[in-house]
Scaffold this motif. Sequence first.
Motif, mmCIF file in Angstrom:
data_model
loop_
_atom_site.group_PDB
_atom_site.id
_atom_site.type_symbol
_atom_site.label_atom_id
_atom_site.label_comp_id
_atom_site.label_asym_id
_atom_site.label_seq_id
_atom_site.Cartn_x
_atom_site.Cartn_y
_atom_site.Cartn_z
ATOM 1 N N PRO A 71 21.580 -2.479 -14.608
ATOM 2 C CA PRO A 71 22.303 -3.683 -15.034
ATOM 3 C C PRO A 71 23.602 -3.339 -15.774
ATOM 4 O O PRO A 71 23.676 -2.344 -16.490
ATOM 5 C CB PRO A 71 21.313 -4.382 -15.975
ATOM 6 C CG PRO A 71 19.973 -3.870 -15.570
ATOM 7 C CD PRO A 71 20.209 -2.454 -15.117
ATOM 8 N N TRP A 72 24.615 -4.186 -15.586
ATOM 9 C CA TRP A 72 25.906 -3.952 -16.223
ATOM 10 C C TRP A 72 25.759 -3.734 -17.709
ATOM 11 O O TRP A 72 26.424 -2.889 -18.285
ATOM 12 C CB TRP A 72 26.848 -5.129 -15.943
ATOM 13 C CG TRP A 72 27.606 -4.985 -14.669
ATOM 14 C CD1 TRP A 72 27.112 -4.545 -13.469
ATOM 15 C CD2 TRP A 72 28.981 -5.248 -14.457
ATOM 16 N NE1 TRP A 72 28.092 -4.544 -12.528
ATOM 17 C CE2 TRP A 72 29.256 -4.979 -13.104
ATOM 18 C CE3 TRP A 72 30.000 -5.704 -15.271
ATOM 19 C CZ2 TRP A 72 30.519 -5.137 -12.558
ATOM 20 C CZ3 TRP A 72 31.257 -5.867 -14.722
ATOM 21 C CH2 TRP A 72 31.507 -5.579 -13.384
ATOM 22 N N SER A 73 24.892 -4.500 -18.354
ATOM 23 C CA SER A 73 24.734 -4.393 -19.806
ATOM 24 C C SER A 73 24.160 -3.046 -20.240
ATOM 25 O O SER A 73 24.289 -2.655 -21.388
ATOM 26 C CB SER A 73 23.836 -5.512 -20.328
ATOM 27 O OG SER A 73 22.534 -5.397 -19.766
ATOM 28 N N GLU A 74 23.554 -2.318 -19.316
ATOM 29 C CA GLU A 74 22.959 -1.019 -19.630
ATOM 30 C C GLU A 74 23.802 0.162 -19.151
ATOM 31 O O GLU A 74 23.440 1.313 -19.392
ATOM 32 C CB GLU A 74 21.556 -0.935 -19.014
ATOM 33 C CG GLU A 74 20.594 -1.945 -19.611
ATOM 34 C CD GLU A 74 19.240 -1.939 -18.929
ATOM 35 O OE1 GLU A 74 18.879 -0.919 -18.296
ATOM 36 O OE2 GLU A 74 18.531 -2.959 -19.028
ATOM 37 N N CYS A 75 24.909 -0.109 -18.484
ATOM 38 C CA CYS A 75 25.782 0.961 -18.007
ATOM 39 C C CYS A 75 26.579 1.555 -19.161
ATOM 40 O O CYS A 75 26.997 0.834 -20.071
ATOM 41 C CB CYS A 75 26.746 0.450 -16.937
ATOM 42 S SG CYS A 75 25.963 0.071 -15.378
ATOM 43 N N ASP A 76 26.798 2.858 -19.095
ATOM 44 C CA ASP A 76 27.548 3.549 -20.148
ATOM 45 C C ASP A 76 29.057 3.367 -20.035
ATOM 46 O O ASP A 76 29.775 3.604 -21.004
ATOM 47 C CB ASP A 76 27.229 5.048 -20.114
ATOM 48 C CG ASP A 76 25.786 5.330 -20.498
ATOM 49 O OD1 ASP A 76 25.202 4.546 -21.274
ATOM 50 O OD2 ASP A 76 25.248 6.339 -20.013
ATOM 51 N N SER A 77 29.539 2.977 -18.855
ATOM 52 C CA SER A 77 30.985 2.890 -18.656
ATOM 53 C C SER A 77 31.312 1.911 -17.532
ATOM 54 O O SER A 77 30.453 1.548 -16.725
ATOM 55 C CB SER A 77 31.542 4.269 -18.295
ATOM 56 O OG SER A 77 31.048 4.655 -17.019
ATOM 57 N N ASP A 78 32.585 1.528 -17.484
ATOM 58 C CA ASP A 78 33.044 0.692 -16.379
ATOM 59 C C ASP A 78 32.933 1.447 -15.059
ATOM 60 O O ASP A 78 32.643 0.850 -14.019
ATOM 61 C CB ASP A 78 34.488 0.239 -16.603
ATOM 62 C CG ASP A 78 34.581 -0.844 -17.663
ATOM 63 O OD1 ASP A 78 33.554 -1.503 -17.955
ATOM 64 O OD2 ASP A 78 35.690 -1.037 -18.212
ATOM 65 N N GLU A 117 30.608 3.484 -14.172
ATOM 66 C CA GLU A 117 29.227 3.344 -13.693
ATOM 67 C C GLU A 117 28.966 1.924 -13.195
ATOM 68 O O GLU A 117 28.307 1.731 -12.185
ATOM 69 C CB GLU A 117 28.229 3.711 -14.790
ATOM 70 C CG GLU A 117 26.775 3.525 -14.394
ATOM 71 C CD GLU A 117 26.310 4.399 -13.225
ATOM 72 O OE1 GLU A 117 25.238 4.096 -12.657
ATOM 73 O OE2 GLU A 117 26.986 5.385 -12.864
ATOM 74 N N ARG A 118 29.500 0.934 -13.878
ATOM 75 C CA ARG A 118 29.322 -0.457 -13.450
ATOM 76 C C ARG A 118 29.859 -0.658 -12.035
ATOM 77 O O ARG A 118 29.280 -1.399 -11.254
ATOM 78 C CB ARG A 118 30.038 -1.409 -14.408
ATOM 79 C CG ARG A 118 29.370 -1.552 -15.730
ATOM 80 C CD ARG A 118 30.118 -2.553 -16.628
ATOM 81 N NE ARG A 118 29.476 -2.628 -17.916
ATOM 82 C CZ ARG A 118 29.875 -1.958 -18.994
ATOM 83 N NH1 ARG A 118 30.947 -1.195 -18.950
ATOM 84 N NH2 ARG A 118 29.207 -2.063 -20.125
ATOM 85 N N LEU A 119 30.971 -0.024 -11.751
ATOM 86 C CA LEU A 119 31.647 -0.224 -10.468
ATOM 87 C C LEU A 119 31.305 0.837 -9.420
ATOM 88 O O LEU A 119 31.794 0.767 -8.294
ATOM 89 C CB LEU A 119 33.164 -0.263 -10.691
ATOM 90 C CG LEU A 119 33.634 -1.377 -11.632
ATOM 91 C CD1 LEU A 119 35.116 -1.234 -11.917
ATOM 92 C CD2 LEU A 119 33.309 -2.747 -11.065
ATOM 93 N N ASN A 120 30.457 1.782 -9.766
ATOM 94 C CA ASN A 120 30.081 2.846 -8.845
ATOM 95 C C ASN A 120 29.333 2.258 -7.653
ATOM 96 O O ASN A 120 28.351 1.533 -7.812
ATOM 97 C CB ASN A 120 29.203 3.873 -9.568
ATOM 98 C CG ASN A 120 28.934 5.093 -8.741
ATOM 99 O OD1 ASN A 120 28.598 5.025 -7.575
ATOM 100 N ND2 ASN A 120 29.066 6.251 -9.367
ATOM 101 N N VAL A 121 29.789 2.568 -6.464
ATOM 102 C CA VAL A 121 29.187 2.028 -5.244
ATOM 103 C C VAL A 121 27.706 2.391 -5.140
ATOM 104 O O VAL A 121 26.922 1.658 -4.550
ATOM 105 C CB VAL A 121 29.996 2.480 -4.006
ATOM 106 C CG1 VAL A 121 29.821 3.967 -3.742
ATOM 107 C CG2 VAL A 121 29.602 1.680 -2.784
ATOM 108 N N HIS A 122 27.309 3.493 -5.745
ATOM 109 C CA HIS A 122 25.907 3.927 -5.698
ATOM 110 C C HIS A 122 25.031 3.183 -6.706
ATOM 111 O O HIS A 122 23.821 3.372 -6.722
ATOM 112 C CB HIS A 122 25.809 5.439 -5.917
ATOM 113 C CG HIS A 122 26.537 6.199 -4.870
ATOM 114 N ND1 HIS A 122 26.075 6.329 -3.584
ATOM 115 C CD2 HIS A 122 27.721 6.843 -4.905
ATOM 116 C CE1 HIS A 122 26.938 7.033 -2.873
ATOM 117 N NE2 HIS A 122 27.947 7.345 -3.660
ATOM 118 N N ASN A 123 25.639 2.337 -7.530
ATOM 119 C CA ASN A 123 24.879 1.498 -8.449
ATOM 120 C C ASN A 123 24.696 0.102 -7.864
ATOM 121 O O ASN A 123 24.293 -0.813 -8.559
ATOM 122 C CB ASN A 123 25.556 1.407 -9.820
ATOM 123 C CG ASN A 123 24.671 0.714 -10.832
ATOM 124 O OD1 ASN A 123 23.460 0.893 -10.839
ATOM 125 N ND2 ASN A 123 25.265 -0.118 -11.676
#
Length: 111
Positions: A26-33, A35-41
């Motif tokens: 979840p975006w709220s648990e990502c360490d960085s933008d 990671e939020r935008l990583n296609v593998h997420n």
Amino acid sequence: MLFWDGACAVTGVRHPSLLRASHIVPWSECDSDAERLNVHNGLLLAAHLDAAFDAYLISFSVDGQILRSPKLSESDAIALGLAREMCLRRVDPETEKRLVIHRMKTLQEHD
């Protein structure tokens, strides 16, 4: 959209109004933008699958098979059309790393 060729990663549905970008971590648990935008997420899922995935009612095994939470009743799974044969069209190592935690949360018996 590009990573999943514009189609649901499970069903192949292509109509954009029926698709959602579902985040594994979840975006709220990502360490960085990044990671939020990583296609593998992300998984491109039909809306009903996205809702179930986001609520930890379904996840996917290491080989992409759909997994159902013990919290999802058989009658609800049937009503949603969740067949045990359903699977992700592909799972790469980077996506699998993120699915591990999602899978554990989905398969827990209790919150």
